[in-house]
Design an enzyme around this catalytic site. Structure first.
Site: not given
Ligand code: DX5
Ligand code: ZN
Length: 224
Positions: A8, A31, A33, A35, A64, A66, A135, A173
């Site tokens: 990520s 990956h 993210d 949001m 991903h 969210m 998660m 994740d």
């Molecule tokens: C959190 C994300 C993850 C995050 C993981 O909500 O979905 O992908 O970036 O980061 P680490 O590996 O630092 O927990």
């Molecule tokens: Zn993620």
């Protein structure tokens, strides 16, 4: 069972995503993210940024989402050329329709579950999917501590997938690091998101390879 490391870039330099991707050539996918400050209390980037990343790399993109109203927004990421799109089941009103739409657009369809969301109600949905993302932190931020309470769900999900056959990937994740990846692999995960563990390492690409070796070792233990 194949092992995949899908770093990520959330905790990397968000102003230079393609530059950051170039630092991890050994990864199996990147990956990303997305949001929206609605589904999670944080805001990152959306489709225009993903389109720019797509234009700058041939790496597999593992999106991903969210976000709220995911049924409305997810297909756009498949249309943009992302190879895998994860929607959260908690945010989808019509997951069967959405999964079929993603696949029809040529993407792998993936369902994400928050730590407290059980897998069992969605067993019949597995045939519509290419990946399940569990998660292992509450979604929203990188750098959080791994939640061991998810390990039994990883095991139960692995059992469901093995019983079905086929090639559904099981991704974890959140808080995945050299300290925790073995537990995840032993429980049956095969695809590993690692954010801070990779990008806070002195050599991010070496860390990707080290994580893969650690996961493969632990998965071998499971198989034996
Ligand atoms: C959190 C994300 C993850 C995050 C993981 O909500 O979905 O992908 O970036 O980061 P680490 O590996 O630092 O927990
Ligand atoms: Zn993620």
């Amino acid at each position: 069972m194949g092992i995949r490391i899908t770093p990520s870039i959330l905790n990397a330099n968000l102003a230079d995503l393609n530059g950051e991707i170039a630092r991890i050539p050994s990864c199996d996918a990147v990956h990303l993210d997305v949001m929206d400050n609605r589904f999670v209390p944080n805001l990152t980037f959306g489709l225009p940024v993903v389109e720019s990343v797509r234009a700058g790399t041939d790496k597999m993109l593992d999106i991903h989402l969210m976000i709220a109203e995911v049924d409305r927004w997810a297909p756009g990421y498949a249309e943009a050329g992302a190879e895998s799109v994860t929607f959260h089941i908690e945010a989808s009103d019509a997951p069967v329709k959405l999964a079929r739409e993603l696949r029809a657009l040529g993407a792998r369809a993936s369902m994400g579950l928050r730590p407290a969301t059980p897998i069992e109600p969605y067993e019949d949905l597995l045939g519509e999917l290419d990946m399940v993302l569990l998660m292992t932190v509450e979604p929203g931020f990188g750098g959080q501590a791994f939640l061991d309470m998810v390990l039994p769900k990883i095991r139960r999900t692995r059992a469901l997938l093995d019983a079905r056959g086929g090639d559904l990937w099981l991704q974890v994740d959140g808080g995945v690091s050299l300290e925790t990846i073995g537990r995840c692999a032993e429980a049956g995960a095969d695809t590993f998101v690692a954010g801070s563990a990779v990008f806070r390492a002195d050599d991010p690409d070496a860390m990707v390879r080290t994580l893969a070796e650690a996961a493969a070792g632990a998965a071998g233990t499971r198989a034996g």
